[in-house]
Design a protein around this motif. Structure first.
Motif, PDB file in Angstrom:
ATOM      1  N   GLY A 120      43.058  36.589  42.079  1.00 56.61           N
ATOM      2  CA  GLY A 120      43.896  36.125  40.981  1.00 56.61           C
ATOM      3  C   GLY A 120      43.627  36.819  39.661  1.00 56.61           C
ATOM      4  N   ASP A 121      42.463  37.446  39.528  1.00 55.78           N
ATOM      5  CA  ASP A 121      42.119  38.143  38.289  1.00 55.78           C
ATOM      6  C   ASP A 121      42.546  39.614  38.311  1.00 55.78           C
ATOM      7  OD1 ASP A 121      40.937  35.859  37.253  1.00 55.78           O
ATOM      8  OD2 ASP A 121      38.990  36.326  38.147  1.00 55.78           O
ATOM      9  N   ILE A 149      48.590  51.956  46.596  1.00 58.10           N
ATOM     10  CA  ILE A 149      48.308  50.563  46.229  1.00 58.10           C
ATOM     11  C   ILE A 149      47.334  50.610  45.059  1.00 58.10           C
ATOM     12  CG2 ILE A 149      47.458  48.322  47.018  1.00 58.10           C
ATOM     13  CD1 ILE A 149      47.796  49.341  49.893  1.00 58.10           C
ATOM     14  N   ARG A 150      47.675  49.913  43.989  1.00 58.04           N
ATOM     15  CA  ARG A 150      46.786  49.863  42.832  1.00 58.04           C
ATOM     16  C   ARG A 150      46.272  48.439  42.647  1.00 58.04           C
ATOM     17  NH1 ARG A 150      50.899  53.340  40.665  1.00 58.04           N
ATOM     18  NH2 ARG A 150      50.096  55.468  40.329  1.00 58.04           N
ATOM     19  N   ILE A 151      44.961  48.318  42.561  1.00 56.67           N
ATOM     20  CA  ILE A 151      44.315  47.024  42.313  1.00 56.67           C
ATOM     21  C   ILE A 151      43.587  47.164  40.987  1.00 56.67           C
ATOM     22  CG2 ILE A 151      42.653  45.334  43.173  1.00 56.67           C
ATOM     23  CD1 ILE A 151      43.207  46.410  45.995  1.00 56.67           C
ATOM     24  N   ARG A 152      44.059  46.432  39.976  1.00 56.64           N
ATOM     25  CA  ARG A 152      43.524  46.602  38.618  1.00 56.64           C
ATOM     26  C   ARG A 152      43.114  45.259  38.022  1.00 56.64           C
ATOM     27  NH1 ARG A 152      47.869  50.767  35.768  1.00 56.64           N
ATOM     28  NH2 ARG A 152      47.333  52.619  36.994  1.00 56.64           N
ATOM     29  N   LYS A 153      41.993  45.285  37.302  1.00 54.96           N
ATOM     30  CA  LYS A 153      41.528  44.109  36.580  1.00 54.96           C
ATOM     31  C   LYS A 153      42.491  43.784  35.456  1.00 54.96           C
ATOM     32  CE  LYS A 153      38.152  41.125  35.337  1.00 54.96           C
ATOM     33  NZ  LYS A 153      37.663  40.041  36.199  1.00 54.96           N
ATOM     34  N   ARG A 154      42.865  42.514  35.324  1.00 55.78           N
ATOM     35  CA  ARG A 154      43.807  42.132  34.267  1.00 55.78           C
ATOM     36  C   ARG A 154      43.129  42.131  32.913  1.00 55.78           C
ATOM     37  NH1 ARG A 154      46.770  37.093  37.448  1.00 55.78           N
ATOM     38  NH2 ARG A 154      48.153  38.402  38.692  1.00 55.78           N
ATOM     39  N   LYS A 212      36.884  48.057  37.698  1.00 56.75           N
ATOM     40  CA  LYS A 212      38.169  47.658  37.117  1.00 56.75           C
ATOM     41  C   LYS A 212      39.360  48.099  37.966  1.00 56.75           C
ATOM     42  CE  LYS A 212      36.482  47.717  32.344  1.00 56.75           C
ATOM     43  NZ  LYS A 212      36.623  48.339  30.993  1.00 56.75           N
ATOM     44  N   THR A 213      39.157  49.133  38.789  1.00 54.52           N
ATOM     45  CA  THR A 213      40.283  49.705  39.515  1.00 54.52           C
ATOM     46  C   THR A 213      39.864  50.130  40.914  1.00 54.52           C
ATOM     47  OG1 THR A 213      41.144  50.595  37.437  1.00 54.52           O
ATOM     48  CG2 THR A 213      42.106  51.444  39.470  1.00 54.52           C
ATOM     49  N   LEU A 255      37.270  44.187  50.292  1.00 54.74           N
ATOM     50  CA  LEU A 255      36.978  44.690  48.946  1.00 54.74           C
ATOM     51  C   LEU A 255      36.424  43.577  48.077  1.00 54.74           C
ATOM     52  CD1 LEU A 255      37.220  46.967  46.770  1.00 54.74           C
ATOM     53  CD2 LEU A 255      39.517  46.053  46.286  1.00 54.74           C
ATOM     54  N   MET A 256      35.295  43.856  47.447  1.00 54.81           N
ATOM     55  CA  MET A 256      34.688  42.945  46.476  1.00 54.81           C
ATOM     56  C   MET A 256      34.469  43.721  45.181  1.00 54.81           C
ATOM     57  SD  MET A 256      31.056  40.845  46.707  1.00 54.81           S
ATOM     58  CE  MET A 256      31.682  39.300  47.356  1.00 54.81           C
ATOM     59  N   LEU A 257      34.967  43.198  44.072  1.00 57.99           N
ATOM     60  CA  LEU A 257      34.760  43.805  42.764  1.00 57.99           C
ATOM     61  C   LEU A 257      34.137  42.775  41.837  1.00 57.99           C
ATOM     62  CD1 LEU A 257      38.157  45.713  42.384  1.00 57.99           C
ATOM     63  CD2 LEU A 257      35.947  46.663  43.068  1.00 57.99           C
ATOM     64  N   ASN A 258      33.133  43.197  41.087  1.00 51.92           N
ATOM     65  CA  ASN A 258      32.436  42.294  40.162  1.00 51.92           C
ATOM     66  C   ASN A 258      31.951  41.025  40.865  1.00 51.92           C
ATOM     67  OD1 ASN A 258      32.885  43.793  37.565  1.00 51.92           O
ATOM     68  ND2 ASN A 258      35.030  43.485  38.193  1.00 51.92           N
TER      69      ASN A 258
END
Length: 641
Positions: free
Chosen positions: A591-592, A636-641, A564-565, A468-471
């Motif tokens: 980490g973000d 599983i939730r992956i969210r931008k801080r 973001k998610t 997974l790659m975001l931004n």
């Protein structure tokens, strides 16, 4: 069963007896092969001498580099290239993540290289051992791929390029000296560098391509060429007699055919060249149908090996066309499909996700780059097919394409418009690879077949695993491969279920890896995998069924278009309780983001990551272990801080 005088004999005995008889004949042929003062006689026996002399006078380059425009196109790279070539002259190599190693003692003149040594462990193979008797995988920490990598001679192209750009004769001298040194210390059929026909073939092709850089220049004396081409002939004859037919036939056999094809086309003066060429073209037509799925993906279950197979098929097409031969339209169409997969497979930063094995394998290397950087393939495809769909605004003209297509190729690339349509999500159902993407967000899901013609080949236990790659930042990554035979425990760990971003049930493997390091007994099957898109998100849905137990794992991955998610929905269906372990290997950008579970919690554990073969570094894994009942759901939730 086989029969001898009416008596049934087990298959194993027949195979062992056949191998023994073959090795005896091999030994008798190679042990008494005459060389040295008889080279001239042998050369005249295997060559149409008049054709050879005519060829040397009239030969033309297969690859179309134009050194006069190199500085204009790549002003920052000339110094880097000559510095690297100087390191080669000093015999300083980084072999499969060994770090810079000086392979010979310093001296005023040329100092020989020990071609039979694993420079990472210090182990040396006996150069008088028949190729079929070379041992490997029997000593911990010793890697036979290290001397093989050096003796592929993919570094000679760099020497030739440095010579073309500077006309410094030292690079030409090093080219000749290394080949003379290798021929002198690697008698045909003996030693570690004849133990893999694949590497014999890659070496021959790289010798032939590299010598093009010295065409028309009086830097290599006339007495060099008969010795050079006689060794090339010996390579060709060895390849033809020792084809790696498997089972299964895969990248090794493909490399054999391509190496022999290069010899046949570069050396039409050999008496066997026409026969070799016809055989290779026929086999290449067969293998591209057999080794490449209808969706364009290589059948070995590895994104890295897809690149290797693509280069082999592609450069065969290039050299054939430039020598006046042509493959079928079906060959060209399937080759283009291979490039299309690479186009979609690329992450937004030009790297690939590591799905399956990665041993850094390449065929021809025209410019240095990170192992996972596959963006150069787009320049090759855009020019070769003259198709603007491969020309992306964020991927510039690559140096690799310059050395293949020259100034004319750059002109073709420049005249093509940029691709208008954004890359979107795409499914490759034959391979079981599903790519979700929107702008700078990307997710690759693996759920393909786990066995390959009865063997695991280069697949891993990564069903329903993902990168997974975001931004533009790596959030979840595949850990890679590390090594093969030197450390069997690490080999199996890196291809195990627990090293992939998926679910493990009762701590058993998705597919059994307890036997051979390149086998995998199928224990699961992927079903009902598909991609769908909504206005705001991309959704992957897939199911994994376990053969040995009545367990079904369903996974939905929803990646929001805003980056973001990302949410992963899990469902486990079973008729009895189990222990479920969920694993995630974190990338540098994790980490973000907050990563949480609806049921249970993650703990950080120390893991390992390999960006290329031979490399291993520490990594952070998230792991959750949960006792579950007959039916279980989780998120599983992956969210931008």
């Amino acid at each position: 069963m086989y029969y001898l005088l009416g008596i049934k004999l087990p298959r194993g005995i027949i195979r062992k007896t056949s191998a023994l008889v073959k090795s005896v004949f091999d030994y008798l042929e190679y042990a008494f092969m005459k060389d040295g003062k008889d080279d001239t006689i042998r050369f005249s026996q295997v060559t149409h001498v008049e054709d050879y002399e005519k060829h040397l006078k009239n030969r033309k380059r297969v690859f179309k580099f134009s050194a006069d425009v190199y500085d204009d196109l790549f002003p920052e790279k000339k110094q880097e290239k000559t510095d690297s070539a100087t390191m080669i002259c000093q015999h300083i190599f980084d072999l499969l993540s060994s770090g810079p190693k000086e392979l010979s003692r310093p001296g005023d003149g040329y100092e020989p290289i020990d071609w039979h040594k694993d420079y990472k462990s210090g182990y040396r193979w006996d150069q008088q051992t028949l190729h079929s008797r070379i041992p490997f995988g029997d000593k911990p920490g010793v890697d036979i791929k290290v001397p093989w990598e050096l003796s592929r001679f993919q570094h000679l192209t760099l020497l030739g390029q440095a010579y073309v750009l500077t006309e410094n004769k030292a690079y030409a001298d090093e080219f000749r000296n290394q080949i003379d040194d290798w021929i002198k210390n690697n008698r045909v059929g003996f030693g570690v560098n004849w133990a893999s026909t694949m590497d014999v073939a890659i070496r021959a092709a790289n010798w032939l391509v590299a010598q093009e850089y010295f065409y028309g220049k009086p830097v290599l004396s006339e007495d060099f060429w008969p010795s050079f081409f006689l060794s090339i002939y010996d390579h060709g004859r060895f390849i033809r007699r020792h084809l790696e037919k498997g089972p299964p036939k895969a990248n090794h056999y493909l490399s054999n055919i391509v190496g022999l094809f290069f010899i046949a086309l570069y050396c039409p003066f050999f008496k066997e060249s026409d026969k070799w060429r016809r055989f290779c073209m026929r086999e290449l037509e067969r293998e591209i149908k057999r080794q490449v799925y209808d969706d364009g993906c290589n059948f070995e279950g590895s994104t890295a090996y897809h690149r290797l197979a693509l280069e082999l098929f592609f450069y065969s097409d290039v050299i054939a066309q430039r020598c006046g031969f042509h493959f079928s339209s079906a060959y060209s169409e399937r080759l283009k499909k291979m490039f299309i997969f690479s186009l979609y497979c690329l992450k937004p930063d030009g790297r690939i996700p590591q799905i399956g094995d990665n041993d850094n394998g390449r065929f021809l290397i025209f410019s240095s780059r990170l192992t996972l950087d596959h963006a150069y393939l787009l320049s090759l495809a855009a020019i070769h097919f003259q198709d603007p769909n491969f020309k992306l605004k964020n991927v510039p003209f690559d140096e690799e394409a310059f050395w293949v297509f020259g100034k004319e190729g750059h002109g073709i690339w420049k005249d093509l418009p940029y691709r208008e349509e954004e890359l979107r999500s795409k499914a490759f159902p034959n391979a079981g690879w599903y790519i979700m993407r929107h702008k700078n967000h990307y997710c690759f899901v693996s759920c393909g077949p786990s066995e390959h013609e009865g063997k695991g080949a280069h697949t891993h236990n990564d069903r329903l695993s993902f990168e997974l790659m975001l931004n533009g930042e790596d959030i979840v990554v595949d850990p890679g491969t590390y090594v093969y035979t030197p450390f069997p425990e690490w080999r199996n760990r890196f291809r195990s279920t627990s090293f992939h971003n998926t679910v493990q049930i009762d701590r058993i493997e998705q597919n059994d890896i307890s036997g051979d390091l390149f086998e995998m007994v199928q224990g699961t099957k992927s079903r009902k995998c598909e991609l769908t898109e909504t206005d705001n998100a991309i959704v992957f849905t897939g199911t994994l069924e376990y053969h040995r137990t009545n367990i079904t794992h369903k996974r939905n991955i929803v990646m929001d278009n805003d980056g973001k998610t990302c949410q992963i929905d899990e469902k486990i269906l079973s008729d009895m309780p189990h222990i479920l372990t969920l694993n995630l290997c974190l990338g540098n950008g994790a980490g973000d983001y907050d990563i949480s579970l609806q049921n249970g919690f993650f703990v950080e554990i120390d893991g390992a990551y390999s960006r290329e073969y031979g490399h291993k570094e520490g990594a952070i894994f998230l792991r959750s272990t949960i006792d579950i009942g007959t039916d279980f759901t989780n998120k599983i939730r992956i969210r931008k801080r």
